[in-house]
Write a protein that holds these residues in place. Sequence first.
Motif, PDB file in Angstrom:
ATOM      1  N   GLU B  93       1.101  -1.315  -0.012  1.00  0.00           N
ATOM      2  CA  GLU B  93       0.018   0.108   0.001  1.00  0.00           C
ATOM      3  C   GLU B  93       0.713   1.155   0.052  1.00  0.00           C
ATOM      4  O   GLU B  93       1.573   1.376   0.878  1.00  0.00           O
ATOM      5  CB  GLU B  93      -0.860  -0.014   1.126  1.00  0.00           C
ATOM      6  N   PRO B  96      -3.461   5.338   0.959  1.00  0.00           N
ATOM      7  CA  PRO B  96      -4.498   4.719   1.081  1.00  0.00           C
ATOM      8  C   PRO B  96      -5.383   4.636  -0.194  1.00  0.00           C
ATOM      9  O   PRO B  96      -5.499   5.434  -1.035  1.00  0.00           O
ATOM     10  CB  PRO B  96      -5.312   5.623   2.098  1.00  0.00           C
ATOM     11  N   PHE B  99      -2.322   0.574  -4.392  1.00  0.00           N
ATOM     12  CA  PHE B  99      -1.516  -0.489  -4.217  1.00  0.00           C
ATOM     13  C   PHE B  99      -0.455  -0.794  -5.354  1.00  0.00           C
ATOM     14  O   PHE B  99      -0.848  -0.590  -6.408  1.00  0.00           O
ATOM     15  CB  PHE B  99      -2.349  -1.782  -3.805  1.00  0.00           C
ATOM     16  N   LEU B 229      -7.486  -8.524  -2.243  1.00  0.00           N
ATOM     17  CA  LEU B 229      -8.045  -7.105  -2.156  1.00  0.00           C
ATOM     18  C   LEU B 229      -9.465  -7.051  -2.603  1.00  0.00           C
ATOM     19  O   LEU B 229     -10.245  -6.058  -2.590  1.00  0.00           O
ATOM     20  CB  LEU B 229      -7.226  -6.577  -3.069  1.00  0.00           C
ATOM     21  N   PRO B 379     -10.227   0.734  -4.316  1.00  0.00           N
ATOM     22  CA  PRO B 379      -8.766   0.811  -4.568  1.00  0.00           C
ATOM     23  C   PRO B 379      -8.446   0.532  -6.091  1.00  0.00           C
ATOM     24  O   PRO B 379      -9.138  -0.084  -6.875  1.00  0.00           O
ATOM     25  CB  PRO B 379      -8.496  -0.300  -3.726  1.00  0.00           C
TER      26      PRO B 379
END
Lengths: 420, 420
Positions: B93, B96, B99, B229, B379
């Motif tokens: 990561e 935030p 990735f 994830l 993400p």
Amino acid sequence: MAAEASLATAQRSLGDPGISYPLWPPLTAGCPRTSTDDVSYPVEVDYAYDRADPALFSTGGGVGRGSGLDRWAPLLPPLAAPGLAEGGTPLIELEPGVFIKDESRNPTWSHKDRLNRCTTSAAVAVGAPGIVVASSGNHGASAAAYAARAGLRCVVIAGPELPPAVDTFLNAYGAVVLPVPWEARWPLMRQVVERTGLHPVSNLTTTHTGHAFGPEGYKSIAYEIHLELGVPAAVFVPTGYGELLYGVWKGFTELRRLGLTDRLPRMVACEPAAAAPLAQAVRKGLPAAQVTVEPTEAYSIVSPVSGYRGVVAVRDSGGRALELTDDQLAAAHGELARAGLWTELSSAAGLAGLRALGVGAGAQAEAEVVADAADFDGPVVCLATSSGFKDRGVGARTTEVITPEWEVVCRRLRAAGIRD
Amino acid sequence: MAAEASLATAQRSLGDPGISYPLWPPLTAGCPRTSTDDVSYPVEVDYAYDRADPALFSTGGGVGRGSGLDRWAPLLPPLAAPGLAEGGTPLIELEPGVFIKDESRNPTWSHKDRLNRCTTSAAVAVGAPGIVVASSGNHGASAAAYAARAGLRCVVIAGPELPPAVDTFLNAYGAVVLPVPWEARWPLMRQVVERTGLHPVSNLTTTHTGHAFGPEGYKSIAYEIHLELGVPAAVFVPTGYGELLYGVWKGFTELRRLGLTDRLPRMVACEPAAAAPLAQAVRKGLPAAQVTVEPTEAYSIVSPVSGYRGVVAVRDSGGRALELTDDQLAAAHGELARAGLWTELSSAAGLAGLRALGVGAGAQAEAEVVADAADFDGPVVCLATSSGFKDRGVGARTTEVITPEWEVVCRRLRAAGIRD
């Protein structure tokens, strides 16, 4: 995901296990009470083992690989610095019963990342503005990466013959690189620590002690091997100062202490013959030794001085301290590359050690030691610590461009045994 | 541990999904029925998806990291060649919701190992005496390693500007390295295939098709991301020929097909502005494009020609094809290194793409594209394909040795913001 809390309780002297110190501050110059002018004794970290959950060591007990050392947080010093998913490296079966633990799969492509996660965490925990390390290779690069990740400054005091690729590597992470003459490295390291408050993550003492928390990170290698393979008969470890050797040994002793196994491996230290202070210390029954250094290409594991950790690992495990010539290292290096694993020359010391004991196809043993190999009752693991990219000779040779005529190409192919 | 059996059934044309071919032999020059003189269409592998066990995709469903791609064997072509524990790389990561999938943790420190496990397996399965690859970098080194592991010969046809470190890398695995002028590479590759029977593991066609089995290996990246994830909003992919882009996309579509998710990510192709044939093909609605190549340091992803796979991934995912300048790549490269991740310059294209869309601290977006970034609902993952050791400039700069006097050292430290 947040790491579980550390169960670390204290620092314990290896010079006298009856002596312990508070966990903080980390002792970066060994045990003050047992060390003398001639020999420095390291300290290690003690834990509330009775509070460790054995489920930590079951296959499903861990979190994902992305978590790195965090998986083992209860049995490590507090991991205050962010990780880079260090560890979790694979075991590759080279031949039946012989496994290579490929540490080149770490964030900076060497085992040192396991150590530096712990030492950088110590720097963060004590509020240091940065770290300082004396290294011309893997240790320095790894420290620089972890410092960068933690937002700390990093000073690397290197030797005069810093490999050019490593120079680029260190600078990439924003480290301040200070190449100095060999004899100036450790005195300058002490001076930087005293004058700037940077936290030292490599050695400061006459015989090697290093950082109290560093070898703790290497325990995770034992935990991982145990998860995948159980306890092997022996572990062959490329050895410079012996921190890796000791850390792996300590990990296995903890597994036994926690009741997860009743076996322990024999720890085999694999030093370059060009400088094998641990072998000398073991032979002479000393806690550490100093030797003169002969020329060698195995720059990552060459050291004029050993540390007491190595003696403990070899002695208590019923292991051996081997001395490998550059020819033996080169043969093992070639063998690994032919199996698809291009390691640093120093990294091949583990396999070279196994072959020197007369085990397997590439064995080069003297008659005297062959009997020893038969003692290995079960699989053996050779640690391969780092990637081939770090050697000095990388990039030195360039294959010349050829005319793409079939006759020219064909000659090349035939020379390699490929027929048209 | 033995891999489970492959569920592969056939090869299917991307030019016309109604056309399929038997699984053997692997089509190494694309789909013969839909390809024309101007455009070559690849084929991909089809599977008996109805026989796939969804437990394969649960966290505990796999075997250890040591098993590499074997974990996913049912949805890969038959893995006849031995592995090197490829894959299983961590997600780190960066900030935030952002990735980095660090593919430098593979056996030869790039994503190409996932492809070459599959292509070398094809060579073993058809009984070829060896493999041949046209590459000056990661693809060639990875092919050489897998050939070595499988006991096959490997010929690497390189460009005239083979980086010296890569030259050492290729030779270490025992590959026959043939550097030739650029324009001679693909003709020579065809000649070697025809005359020696070596199995080609890189492209043979006018627009890129590559090996039918290769991109299948990249599906494992999608599987791994999903395990850790779930399905991200977008995946940013350093893009040369688009095999990686397509493979990751296909992996996610399979997860949906198997009922494991109802989401799909947007696939963002990140090409160097110096040569962005995929961006041009997408813009013009073509299956592939050819462009002139401007100077760039991103040698691993620079190509004058694209392939149809990239168009499919961008189009079907509602993605984008971005063009990144060397300055944008260098900024992302620096940002990754400051976070402890030293990648190849080309590898930073994924993060450079994200920043170009105006996402995060290092964003360099034009106003026009910022709105787009807000579309990412969840993400995002940027693939970082390879280690910093592979760039041309590595080792070019050498920090000079300094006198270890405190005044000299102190000046250096102060310049870096470290105070005594």
